[in-house]
Motif scaffolding. Structure first.
Motif, PDB file in Angstrom:
ATOM      1  N   SER A 250     -21.719 -10.978  18.750  1.00 50.94           N
ATOM      2  CA  SER A 250     -23.052 -11.530  18.508  1.00 50.94           C
ATOM      3  C   SER A 250     -22.934 -12.860  17.793  1.00 50.94           C
ATOM      4  CB  SER A 250     -23.873 -10.541  17.674  1.00 50.94           C
ATOM      5  OG  SER A 250     -23.326 -10.435  16.377  1.00 50.94           O
ATOM      6  N   SER A 251     -24.065 -13.383  17.317  1.00 51.54           N
ATOM      7  CA  SER A 251     -24.083 -14.684  16.667  1.00 51.54           C
ATOM      8  C   SER A 251     -23.777 -14.598  15.182  1.00 51.54           C
ATOM      9  CB  SER A 251     -25.461 -15.329  16.869  1.00 51.54           C
ATOM     10  OG  SER A 251     -26.475 -14.513  16.277  1.00 51.54           O
ATOM     11  N   CYS A 252     -23.537 -13.421  14.668  1.00 48.42           N
ATOM     12  CA  CYS A 252     -23.246 -13.292  13.244  1.00 48.42           C
ATOM     13  C   CYS A 252     -22.218 -12.190  13.034  1.00 48.42           C
ATOM     14  CB  CYS A 252     -24.518 -12.980  12.458  1.00 48.42           C
ATOM     15  SG  CYS A 252     -25.296 -11.430  12.940  1.00 48.42           S
ATOM     16  N   GLY A 253     -21.719 -12.063  11.814  1.00 49.28           N
ATOM     17  CA  GLY A 253     -20.694 -11.076  11.530  1.00 49.28           C
ATOM     18  C   GLY A 253     -20.525 -10.900  10.041  1.00 49.28           C
ATOM     19  N   GLN A 254     -19.342 -10.445   9.644  1.00 52.29           N
ATOM     20  CA  GLN A 254     -19.030 -10.206   8.238  1.00 52.29           C
ATOM     21  C   GLN A 254     -17.796 -11.027   7.876  1.00 52.29           C
ATOM     22  OE1 GLN A 254     -20.280  -7.947   5.597  1.00 52.29           O
ATOM     23  NE2 GLN A 254     -18.961  -9.435   4.577  1.00 52.29           N
ATOM     24  N   SER A 255     -17.923 -11.881   6.887  1.00 55.45           N
ATOM     25  CA  SER A 255     -16.747 -12.593   6.410  1.00 55.45           C
ATOM     26  C   SER A 255     -15.761 -11.578   5.839  1.00 55.45           C
ATOM     27  CB  SER A 255     -17.131 -13.610   5.340  1.00 55.45           C
ATOM     28  OG  SER A 255     -17.973 -14.608   5.885  1.00 55.45           O
ATOM     29  N   SER A 256     -14.471 -11.783   6.084  1.00 63.96           N
ATOM     30  CA  SER A 256     -13.474 -10.812   5.633  1.00 63.96           C
ATOM     31  C   SER A 256     -12.093 -11.443   5.664  1.00 63.96           C
ATOM     32  CB  SER A 256     -13.508  -9.554   6.506  1.00 63.96           C
ATOM     33  OG  SER A 256     -13.275  -9.898   7.857  1.00 63.96           O
ATOM     34  N   MET A 257     -11.141 -10.746   5.080  1.00 68.63           N
ATOM     35  CA  MET A 257      -9.738 -11.176   5.143  1.00 68.63           C
ATOM     36  C   MET A 257      -8.861  -9.957   5.371  1.00 68.63           C
ATOM     37  SD  MET A 257      -8.760 -12.005   1.150  1.00 68.63           S
ATOM     38  CE  MET A 257      -8.926 -10.746  -0.137  1.00 68.63           C
ATOM     39  N   GLN A 258      -7.740 -10.182   6.042  1.00 63.92           N
ATOM     40  CA  GLN A 258      -6.789  -9.112   6.329  1.00 63.92           C
ATOM     41  C   GLN A 258      -5.463  -9.468   5.690  1.00 63.92           C
ATOM     42  OE1 GLN A 258      -6.736  -7.206  10.268  1.00 63.92           O
ATOM     43  NE2 GLN A 258      -4.576  -7.744  10.389  1.00 63.92           N
ATOM     44  N   LEU A 259      -4.845  -8.498   5.003  1.00 62.13           N
ATOM     45  CA  LEU A 259      -3.582  -8.711   4.303  1.00 62.13           C
ATOM     46  C   LEU A 259      -2.517  -7.748   4.817  1.00 62.13           C
ATOM     47  CD1 LEU A 259      -4.894  -8.852   0.594  1.00 62.13           C
ATOM     48  CD2 LEU A 259      -4.576 -10.778   2.174  1.00 62.13           C
ATOM     49  N   SER A 260      -1.286  -8.227   4.841  1.00 59.59           N
ATOM     50  CA  SER A 260      -0.119  -7.376   5.057  1.00 59.59           C
ATOM     51  C   SER A 260       0.519  -7.132   3.699  1.00 59.59           C
ATOM     52  CB  SER A 260       0.874  -8.059   6.004  1.00 59.59           C
ATOM     53  OG  SER A 260       2.110  -7.364   6.021  1.00 59.59           O
ATOM     54  N   VAL A 261       0.681  -5.863   3.326  1.00 59.31           N
ATOM     55  CA  VAL A 261       1.225  -5.485   2.019  1.00 59.31           C
ATOM     56  C   VAL A 261       2.482  -4.657   2.249  1.00 59.31           C
ATOM     57  CG1 VAL A 261       0.768  -4.334  -0.183  1.00 59.31           C
ATOM     58  CG2 VAL A 261      -1.106  -5.463   1.055  1.00 59.31           C
ATOM     59  N   VAL A 262       3.636  -5.155   1.782  1.00 59.39           N
ATOM     60  CA  VAL A 262       4.914  -4.473   1.997  1.00 59.39           C
ATOM     61  C   VAL A 262       5.585  -4.283   0.643  1.00 59.39           C
ATOM     62  CG1 VAL A 262       7.157  -4.548   3.131  1.00 59.39           C
ATOM     63  CG2 VAL A 262       5.143  -5.506   4.282  1.00 59.39           C
ATOM     64  N   ALA A 263       5.881  -3.020   0.288  1.00 59.69           N
ATOM     65  CA  ALA A 263       6.538  -2.703  -0.982  1.00 59.69           C
ATOM     66  C   ALA A 263       7.986  -2.307  -0.723  1.00 59.69           C
ATOM     67  CB  ALA A 263       5.807  -1.578  -1.700  1.00 59.69           C
ATOM     68  N   ALA A 264       8.894  -2.831  -1.529  1.00 65.66           N
ATOM     69  CA  ALA A 264      10.305  -2.480  -1.395  1.00 65.66           C
ATOM     70  C   ALA A 264      10.524  -1.031  -1.817  1.00 65.66           C
ATOM     71  CB  ALA A 264      11.164  -3.407  -2.248  1.00 65.66           C
ATOM     72  N   ALA A 265      11.581  -0.413  -1.303  1.00 66.55           N
ATOM     73  CA  ALA A 265      11.922   0.957  -1.694  1.00 66.55           C
ATOM     74  C   ALA A 265      12.384   0.968  -3.151  1.00 66.55           C
ATOM     75  CB  ALA A 265      13.005   1.508  -0.785  1.00 66.55           C
ATOM     76  N   GLY A 266      12.182   2.096  -3.825  1.00 68.50           N
ATOM     77  CA  GLY A 266      12.567   2.211  -5.230  1.00 68.50           C
ATOM     78  C   GLY A 266      11.465   1.694  -6.130  1.00 68.50           C
ATOM     79  N   GLY A 267      11.628   1.925  -7.436  1.00 72.44           N
ATOM     80  CA  GLY A 267      10.603   1.497  -8.375  1.00 72.44           C
ATOM     81  C   GLY A 267       9.486   2.520  -8.484  1.00 72.44           C
ATOM     82  N   ALA A 268       8.375   2.073  -9.024  1.00 70.38           N
ATOM     83  CA  ALA A 268       7.238   2.957  -9.264  1.00 70.38           C
ATOM     84  C   ALA A 268       6.042   2.480  -8.463  1.00 70.38           C
ATOM     85  CB  ALA A 268       6.897   2.963 -10.764  1.00 70.38           C
ATOM     86  N   PRO A 269       5.082   3.374  -8.194  1.00 71.75           N
ATOM     87  CA  PRO A 269       3.852   2.942  -7.515  1.00 71.75           C
ATOM     88  C   PRO A 269       3.143   1.867  -8.334  1.00 71.75           C
ATOM     89  CG  PRO A 269       4.013   5.339  -7.590  1.00 71.75           C
ATOM     90  CD  PRO A 269       5.083   4.812  -8.491  1.00 71.75           C
ATOM     91  N   THR A 270       2.359   1.057  -7.663  1.00 74.48           N
ATOM     92  CA  THR A 270       1.623  -0.003  -8.344  1.00 74.48           C
ATOM     93  C   THR A 270       0.222  -0.112  -7.753  1.00 74.48           C
ATOM     94  OG1 THR A 270       1.730  -2.331  -9.041  1.00 74.48           O
ATOM     95  CG2 THR A 270       2.422  -1.827  -6.789  1.00 74.48           C
ATOM     96  N   GLN A 271      -0.565  -0.989  -8.322  1.00 74.76           N
ATOM     97  CA  GLN A 271      -1.943  -1.166  -7.899  1.00 74.76           C
ATOM     98  C   GLN A 271      -2.166  -2.631  -7.548  1.00 74.76           C
ATOM     99  OE1 GLN A 271      -3.549   1.714  -7.992  1.00 74.76           O
ATOM    100  NE2 GLN A 271      -5.632   1.172  -7.399  1.00 74.76           N
ATOM    101  N   LEU A 272      -2.863  -2.878  -6.460  1.00 75.07           N
ATOM    102  CA  LEU A 272      -3.210  -4.238  -6.065  1.00 75.07           C
ATOM    103  C   LEU A 272      -4.668  -4.485  -6.409  1.00 75.07           C
ATOM    104  CD1 LEU A 272      -2.186  -6.155  -2.876  1.00 75.07           C
ATOM    105  CD2 LEU A 272      -4.571  -6.165  -3.597  1.00 75.07           C
ATOM    106  N   THR A 273      -4.940  -5.602  -7.076  1.00 75.27           N
ATOM    107  CA  THR A 273      -6.302  -5.959  -7.450  1.00 75.27           C
ATOM    108  C   THR A 273      -6.551  -7.418  -7.098  1.00 75.27           C
ATOM    109  OG1 THR A 273      -6.258  -4.401  -9.307  1.00 75.27           O
ATOM    110  CG2 THR A 273      -7.978  -6.082  -9.330  1.00 75.27           C
TER     111      THR A 273
END
Length: 204
Positions: free
Chosen positions: A82-105
């Motif tokens: 249509s003539s309109c939509g929703q502004s948005s962004m798409q991210l690729s998030v890759v975490a290395a093995a090992g370490g502890a869980p984390t939070q993205l903000t």
């Protein structure tokens, strides 16, 4: 001096010496308890983030609660036709093995034009992640070690009233976020109404 018989001990004529006082033993020193070593918390896994797609559009319906992410994804696909939509962004998030869980903000999303002039800040909302069933589902922004995610954020409508001839100009979308104990930033060139709600790894 009086003489004494051989073999006898002369009396010195004085009082016997006083015995030496015996000192009472002091309190036994208290030994400090040995504390167990405190283990440092595991560092968060290294996380790499890239902006893989972005959309700038006239927002027809506004943002929706996080619980309606699936319906929102379907509506956004329809809006692309249509003539309109929703502004948005798409991210690729890759975490290395090992370490502890984390939070993205996401802490800031800025839109500038192709000359670097600031247009305004956009508000991110409705984080969603691509799942094994091939749909975007609500995402709590947590990242586990070894995890690879494709995620999207809805963005508030840019302040188009201040941008003349907006469809014939180029823009750069910049996002700043915290993850794995540090701050990162990503950016992507984008034009008005270029689709972003796509399967992972689709270039736009």
């Amino acid at each position: 001096m009086a003489c004494t018989n051989a073999g006898t001990v002369q009396d010195p004529g004085g009082p016997p010496p006083e015995p030496m006082p015996v000192q009472a033993p002091g309190p036994k020193p208290v030994e400090a308890p040995v504390e167990a070593p405190v283990e440092a918390p595991a560092a968060a896994a290294t996380v790499t983030v890239q902006m893989t797609a972005a959309t700038l559009a006239d927002d027809c319906g506004g943002s929706e609660p996080a619980g309606k992410a699936k319906q929102k994804s379907q509506r956004m696909k329809q809006d692309m036709m249509s003539s309109c939509g929703q502004s948005s962004m798409q991210l690729s998030v890759v975490a290395a093995a090992g370490g502890a869980p984390t939070q993205l903000t996401v802490t800031k999303v800025e839109l500038v034009d192709d000359k670097g002039a600031m247009i305004g800040e956009l508000t991110p909302s409705t984080p969603s992640a691509w799942d094994a069933n091939g749909t975007y589902q609500p995402w709590d922004q947590s990242v586990a070690p070894g995890q690879e995610l494709s995620v999207t954020y809805a963005l508030s409508q840019p302040p188009w009233a201040t941008v003349p001839d907006r469809r014939n100009r180029g823009y750069v979308l910049k996002a700043v976020f915290t993850v794995a104990g540090g701050e990162q930033s990503v950016q992507r060139e984008v034009r008005v109404h270029a689709p972003t709600i796509l399967p992972p790894n689709v270039k736009t």
